[in-house]
Design a protein around this motif. Structure first.
Motif, short mmCIF file in Angstrom:
data_model
loop_
_atom_site.label_atom_id
_atom_site.label_comp_id
_atom_site.label_asym_id
_atom_site.label_seq_id
_atom_site.Cartn_x
_atom_site.Cartn_y
_atom_site.Cartn_z
N ALA A 102 27.08 -52.33 15.23
CA ALA A 102 27.53 -51.53 14.10
C ALA A 102 28.80 -50.75 14.43
N LEU A 103 28.87 -50.18 15.63
CA LEU A 103 30.07 -49.42 15.99
C LEU A 103 31.28 -50.34 16.09
N ASN A 104 31.07 -51.55 16.57
CA ASN A 104 32.13 -52.56 16.58
C ASN A 104 32.59 -52.85 15.15
N ALA A 105 31.64 -52.87 14.22
CA ALA A 105 31.99 -53.09 12.81
C ALA A 105 32.84 -51.96 12.27
N VAL A 106 32.45 -50.72 12.57
CA VAL A 106 33.23 -49.56 12.12
C VAL A 106 34.65 -49.63 12.67
N ASN A 107 34.79 -49.96 13.94
CA ASN A 107 36.12 -50.03 14.54
C ASN A 107 36.96 -51.16 13.94
N PHE A 156 26.88 -39.06 12.92
CA PHE A 156 26.85 -39.86 14.15
C PHE A 156 28.11 -39.58 14.98
N PRO A 157 27.98 -39.04 16.19
CA PRO A 157 29.15 -38.60 16.96
C PRO A 157 30.17 -39.70 17.23
N HIS A 158 29.72 -40.93 17.50
CA HIS A 158 30.67 -41.98 17.87
C HIS A 158 31.49 -42.45 16.67
N ALA A 159 30.96 -42.25 15.47
CA ALA A 159 31.78 -42.53 14.28
C ALA A 159 32.91 -41.51 14.17
N LEU A 160 32.60 -40.25 14.44
CA LEU A 160 33.65 -39.22 14.46
C LEU A 160 34.73 -39.56 15.48
N GLY A 173 35.90 -42.42 3.59
CA GLY A 173 34.73 -41.58 3.75
C GLY A 173 33.68 -42.33 4.54
N TYR A 174 32.97 -41.62 5.43
CA TYR A 174 31.91 -42.24 6.24
C TYR A 174 30.59 -41.55 5.89
N LEU A 175 29.63 -42.34 5.38
CA LEU A 175 28.35 -41.80 4.93
C LEU A 175 27.18 -42.57 5.55
N ILE A 176 26.08 -41.85 5.78
CA ILE A 176 24.83 -42.46 6.22
C ILE A 176 23.78 -42.06 5.18
N PRO A 177 23.61 -42.85 4.12
CA PRO A 177 22.78 -42.40 2.99
C PRO A 177 21.28 -42.57 3.17
N GLY A 231 40.24 -42.86 -5.17
CA GLY A 231 40.90 -43.86 -4.35
C GLY A 231 40.40 -43.89 -2.92
N THR A 232 39.15 -43.47 -2.72
CA THR A 232 38.56 -43.38 -1.38
C THR A 232 37.71 -44.61 -1.08
N VAL A 233 37.95 -45.24 0.06
CA VAL A 233 37.10 -46.32 0.53
C VAL A 233 35.90 -45.71 1.25
N LEU A 234 34.70 -46.00 0.79
CA LEU A 234 33.50 -45.48 1.44
C LEU A 234 32.98 -46.47 2.46
N ILE A 235 32.87 -46.04 3.70
CA ILE A 235 32.24 -46.83 4.76
C ILE A 235 30.81 -46.33 4.87
N VAL A 236 29.87 -47.16 4.47
CA VAL A 236 28.46 -46.77 4.42
C VAL A 236 27.73 -47.39 5.60
N ASP A 237 27.13 -46.54 6.42
CA ASP A 237 26.41 -46.98 7.61
C ASP A 237 24.93 -47.12 7.27
N GLU A 238 24.44 -48.37 7.29
CA GLU A 238 23.04 -48.64 6.99
C GLU A 238 22.23 -48.96 8.25
N THR A 239 22.69 -48.52 9.40
CA THR A 239 21.98 -48.79 10.65
C THR A 239 20.54 -48.31 10.60
N THR A 240 20.31 -47.19 9.90
CA THR A 240 18.97 -46.60 9.88
C THR A 240 18.17 -46.93 8.62
N THR A 241 18.71 -47.79 7.75
CA THR A 241 18.10 -48.04 6.44
C THR A 241 16.66 -48.55 6.51
N GLU A 242 16.36 -49.41 7.48
CA GLU A 242 15.04 -50.03 7.55
C GLU A 242 14.01 -49.19 8.31
#
Length: 467
Positions: free
Chosen positions: A166-171, A191-195, A232-236, A262-273
């Motif tokens: 997932a972090l590779n995906a964010v990068n 998530f600190p590594h996203a910051l 924007g980076y969100l973990i919903p 005009g904001t691209v939202l990067i949604v992190d679903e790593t914890t969704t399941e």
């Protein structure tokens, strides 16, 4: 412009701190890896001016760090970060070794071995290839797309890119989209590594608050419309670290507002399941607009050792991602992809294992914290961890004291911009119950030390990543 040290400390969090308290804050940054070995710190005069403190206070703080080996000071020159040589542990203190609570990850699913065996014929058929795939195996992309569709966001395999985690995906997303100097909306905490990834790509952070009770929707949407951040980076879902889940109506409003801004939202679903007993299933953010880019991973539902993730995006962005990706990697290894195809054929088995393990871990954390007076564990219906309320701004002191008892736990400010949230601490619910019980015993001893004012010898341990 503030120095990196002051950005990490947070000027407000050290206002009025004594020299030794300031040294403790800097030491915590070093042990967490937020300040790197040989990194140059501001001069005494410069840091005093930034923090609006006397130079003598800064001198005493730096001297205390130098005595313990956390900085090297050159006469008339610079002050640089260091790590002291490890000291021998006190007798009886570290029996059984250190317990690392900075990594919130479970052991592998019981089906991993069998899935690996079943994947071997598929892998054998791919031996004539390079061993990498730029977009991902079609069968795996189709399985991931079907999962999105079942959850309520119609998706095709062409809208999926398989990544090395997932972090590779964010990068990869940030490498493709980022504009240095632009602003990015981030949750506080997150998530600190996203910051760190956003910072490395040149973004300026715009924090919006999240707590165990959820998001401040008014603040978030006002920030979107007023600042119009580029990203924007969100973990919903089961937000890391608070555990909150964003309701569907809020998802719809935030998505619409972000689109207007005009904001691209990067949604992190790593914890969704990672559901234990939430009682309802939200609609994926991906269902609310083409400007939403979703990141997912196998690491939390299968095994952290499977460095396999994915990106869901509209086809034009997928084409851009694939054009950029060869500039820094060849693609995703085929072995993990073959195993993931097998695992995703029975998602219910994965989620059942996750639910049972997380419930047992949550119960163990709850039982342990119940024996520590003053600490409060919020309702934790799923996710990786409990966002524990310490009742007082003692998180960094407790994290340092815990290391004396063989326990590595990141303080609340590790998950923030600006060094805030000192009264919070993230406690993973992902460890086996017996290990969790021992960890809570060590935390109770550290808490006693902090509340009784016991000195901390700051034994050196390696900096740890936070997952």
């Amino acid at each position: 412009m503030a120095s990196r040290l002051v950005e990490q400390l947070g000027a407000q969090s050290v206002a009025g701190a004594t020299a030794l308290a300031l040294a403790d804050q800097i030491r915590a940054l070093i042990l967490d890896g937020r300040l790197t070995v040989d990194e140059r710190l501001p001069s005494e005069r410069a840091l005093a001016a930034e923090l609006r403190r006397s130079r003598s206070t800064i001198t005493r703080a730096y001297d205390a760090l130098a005595v313990d080996g956390y900085v090297n000071r050159l006469h008339g020159g610079s002050t640089r970060v260091a790590l002291p040589h490890a000291r021998a542990p006190r007798p009886g203190l570290h029996s059984g070794g250190s317990i690392d609570l900075s990594i919130a990850s479970m052991d592998s699913t019981p089906g991993l071995y069998d899935a690996t065996v079943r994947s071997l014929p598929r892998l054998a058929a791919l031996r004539g290839t390079s061993g990498y795939s730029l977009q991902g195996l079609p069968e795996l992309r189709d399985a991931v797309a079907q999962r999105f569709t079942v959850r309520g966001a119609r998706t095709s395999a062409d809208e999926i890119v398989i990544t090395s985690g997932a972090l590779n995906a964010v990068n990869l997303i940030l490498t493709t989209l980022a504009r240095r100097g632009e602003r990015a909306l981030v949750e506080q905490p997150t998530f600190p590594h996203a910051l760190e990834s956003l910072h490395l790509h040149g973004y300026r952070m715009l924090p919006t608050p999240v707590d165990v009770d959820g998001w401040d929707g008014t603040h978030l949407m006002d920030l979107l419309l007023r600042a119009r951040p580029h990203a924007g980076y969100l973990i919903p879902d089961f937000h890391n670290p608070t555990g909150a889940t964003l309701p569907d109506d809020a998802r719809s409003r935030i998505a619409a507002t972000a689109r207007s801004a005009g904001t691209v939202l990067i949604v992190d679903e790593t914890t969704t399941e990672l559901d234990i007993d939430r009682g309802w299933t939200p609609t994926p953010m991906a269902a609310f607009g083409p400007h939403i880019v979703t990141v997912g991973s196998m690491s939390k539902i299968a095994w952290g050792g499977m460095r396999l993730g994915w990106i869901r995006a509209e086809r034009p962005l997928v084409e851009r991602l694939l054009a950029v990706r060869p500039s820094f990697e060849l693609g995703t290894a085929l072995l993990e992809q073959c195993i993931a195809i097998e695992l995703l054929q029975d998602v219910s088995a994965l989620t059942t294992h996750v639910r049972e393990r997380l419930r047992a871990g949550r119960d163990a954390v709850s039982a342990g914290l119940a024996r520590i007076p003053g600490l409060r564990m919020p309702a934790t219906p799923g996710g990786l961890s409990a966002w524990v309320d310490l009742g007082a701004p003692l998180s960094t002191r407790l994290a340092l004291a815990a290391r004396e008892h063989g326990l590595i736990v990141p303080p609340g400010p590790r998950f923030t911009t600006g060094g805030v949230l000192e009264r919070r601490m993230r406690i993973p619910i992902t460890l086996p119950p017996e290990q969790t019980a021992e960890a809570m015993t060590r935390l109770r001893r550290a808490w006693t030390d902090v509340r009784e004012g016991a000195s901390v010898s700051h034994e050196a341990l390696h900096p740890a990543a936070v997952i």
